[in-house]
Design a protein around this motif. Sequence first.
Motif, PDB file in Angstrom:
ATOM      1  N   LEU A  44       0.827  -1.214   0.000  1.00 23.38           N
ATOM      2  CA  LEU A  44       0.000   0.000   0.000  1.00 23.38           C
ATOM      3  C   LEU A  44       0.860   1.263   0.000  1.00 23.38           C
ATOM      4  CD1 LEU A  44      -2.754  -1.123   2.533  1.00 23.38           C
ATOM      5  CD2 LEU A  44      -2.994  -0.872   0.082  1.00 23.38           C
ATOM      6  N   ASP A  45       2.131   1.156  -0.378  1.00 20.89           N
ATOM      7  CA  ASP A  45       3.039   2.302  -0.536  1.00 20.89           C
ATOM      8  C   ASP A  45       3.451   2.954   0.775  1.00 20.89           C
ATOM      9  OD1 ASP A  45       2.935   1.970  -3.224  1.00 20.89           O
ATOM     10  OD2 ASP A  45       1.428   3.528  -3.574  1.00 20.89           O
ATOM     11  N   ALA A  46       3.241   2.298   1.913  1.00 20.15           N
ATOM     12  CA  ALA A  46       3.623   2.906   3.193  1.00 20.15           C
ATOM     13  C   ALA A  46       4.902   2.243   3.692  1.00 20.15           C
ATOM     14  CB  ALA A  46       2.505   2.768   4.207  1.00 20.15           C
ATOM     15  N   VAL A  47       6.034   2.563   3.051  1.00 18.98           N
ATOM     16  CA  VAL A  47       7.268   1.837   3.357  1.00 18.98           C
ATOM     17  C   VAL A  47       7.786   2.134   4.763  1.00 18.98           C
ATOM     18  CG1 VAL A  47       8.086   1.335   1.056  1.00 18.98           C
ATOM     19  CG2 VAL A  47       8.411   3.613   1.981  1.00 18.98           C
ATOM     20  N   ASP A  48       7.643   3.391   5.212  1.00 19.90           N
ATOM     21  CA  ASP A  48       8.135   3.728   6.563  1.00 19.90           C
ATOM     22  C   ASP A  48       7.340   2.970   7.623  1.00 19.90           C
ATOM     23  OD1 ASP A  48       9.783   6.532   6.003  1.00 19.90           O
ATOM     24  OD2 ASP A  48       8.132   6.154   4.633  1.00 19.90           O
ATOM     25  N   VAL A  49       6.015   2.927   7.410  1.00 20.28           N
ATOM     26  CA  VAL A  49       5.158   2.220   8.356  1.00 20.28           C
ATOM     27  C   VAL A  49       5.507   0.735   8.358  1.00 20.28           C
ATOM     28  CG1 VAL A  49       2.784   1.763   9.010  1.00 20.28           C
ATOM     29  CG2 VAL A  49       3.354   3.904   7.907  1.00 20.28           C
TER      30      VAL A  49
ATOM     31  N   PRO B  71       0.932  11.178   2.706  1.00 17.81           N
ATOM     32  CA  PRO B  71       1.886  10.888   3.789  1.00 17.81           C
ATOM     33  C   PRO B  71       1.318  11.102   5.190  1.00 17.81           C
ATOM     34  CG  PRO B  71       2.427  12.979   2.776  1.00 17.81           C
ATOM     35  CD  PRO B  71       1.280  12.416   1.997  1.00 17.81           C
ATOM     36  N   LEU B  72       0.205  11.836   5.319  1.00 14.87           N
ATOM     37  CA  LEU B  72      -0.270  12.181   6.670  1.00 14.87           C
ATOM     38  C   LEU B  72      -0.734  10.965   7.478  1.00 14.87           C
ATOM     39  CD1 LEU B  72      -2.101  15.529   5.894  1.00 14.87           C
ATOM     40  CD2 LEU B  72       0.156  15.170   6.843  1.00 14.87           C
ATOM     41  N   PRO B  73      -1.573  10.063   6.903  1.00 16.77           N
ATOM     42  CA  PRO B  73      -1.926   8.867   7.686  1.00 16.77           C
ATOM     43  C   PRO B  73      -0.710   8.015   8.020  1.00 16.77           C
ATOM     44  CG  PRO B  73      -3.425   9.132   5.850  1.00 16.77           C
ATOM     45  CD  PRO B  73      -2.329  10.114   5.639  1.00 16.77           C
ATOM     46  N   HIS B  74       0.299   8.007   7.139  1.00 25.73           N
ATOM     47  CA  HIS B  74       1.500   7.219   7.427  1.00 25.73           C
ATOM     48  C   HIS B  74       2.161   7.709   8.716  1.00 25.73           C
ATOM     49  CE1 HIS B  74       2.116   6.044   2.898  1.00 25.73           C
ATOM     50  NE2 HIS B  74       0.919   5.775   3.355  1.00 25.73           N
ATOM     51  N   VAL B  75       2.283   9.032   8.851  1.00 25.17           N
ATOM     52  CA  VAL B  75       2.919   9.594  10.045  1.00 25.17           C
ATOM     53  C   VAL B  75       2.102   9.262  11.288  1.00 25.17           C
ATOM     54  CG1 VAL B  75       3.677  11.711  11.138  1.00 25.17           C
ATOM     55  CG2 VAL B  75       3.895  11.459   8.688  1.00 25.17           C
ATOM     56  N   LEU B  76       0.776   9.407  11.141  1.00 21.24           N
ATOM     57  CA  LEU B  76      -0.121   9.121  12.268  1.00 21.24           C
ATOM     58  C   LEU B  76       0.058   7.682  12.740  1.00 21.24           C
ATOM     59  CD1 LEU B  76      -2.389  10.562  13.773  1.00 21.24           C
ATOM     60  CD2 LEU B  76      -3.993   9.537  12.195  1.00 21.24           C
TER      61      LEU B  76
END
Lengths: 189, 116
Positions: A44-49, B71-76
């Motif tokens: 889902l493209d959220a690599v940092d997460v 990017p905002l939900p990712h940071v959350l």
Amino acid sequence: MIDLVLLAFMALVAIAAVRIRNLFAVIMLTGIYSLLAASLFVMLDAVDVALTEAAVGAGIMIILMLATLALTTSEEKVRMTRQNLLALVVVVITGGALIYGTLDMPKVGDPQAPAHTHLAPHFTQHSVEEIGIPNMVTSVLASYRGLDTLGEAVVVLTAAVAVILIIGSGRARQRKRRREKPSRGETRL
Amino acid sequence: MEWFGLYNYWIVVVLMMVGFYIVIAQGNLIKKIVGLNIFQTSVFIFFISLAKLEGGTAPIHVAGVSDYSNPLPHVLILTAIVVGVALTAVGLALVVRIHELYGTIEEDEIHAQDEA
């Protein structure tokens, strides 16, 4: 397509965690679950997460749980009550209501979804020139919302202090009790 | 392919309800914390699914690319994962303490001891 399979696997692992009585196996399933979640976040493209989930969710969390298991017990006692049926009814009704709620949601990835049309374009288009870091998640985390991250650090500190107080005080009391026992010559409950 | 659009949310609801069921129906305290974890991760997947943009890429700047996921939900969720682990640690510490005092981590046995 891969994310659909990963999600189906996660549902299977979660249901297996309900059925299994051996707590060691349940904790291993939690590790698998976290790792599947991390893979899904990559899709889902959220690599940092995904990196954080793999390191913290599948790593540290499992170590904490295994440590707890070592200090307590690893078998769950079998217990069959009518309460379970009531819980099942509550869960099915809540789940049905939530699924009814999703019918109005925008489809996953829809460019017209409200989440993508208000604030997000500012961060994706201007954060590189404003902050100078190519990774937008980093610039939001460390700069736009740096105070929030400080708050997170405070939460972690508070949790660490709480753990030390909860476990540490118990150990100290036990030691004290052990020291008192022989001198008074009485048994305590 | 039309119905796939909501598939993520449905699985999130299933995971959430499995976690909810473990928390309310199972008496073992460690298992309850596992249930809380399953619930929590389902919420993470929900937020990350909201952030996904069709045709977009991971939110790391590349010359010539203009579509990125939000990017905002990712940071959350990054923050939420760390806070979640901190809370799990406190919960497990309480379980260890309860086991020291009662010698059991089964909810009904603890209640029985309290009433005795």
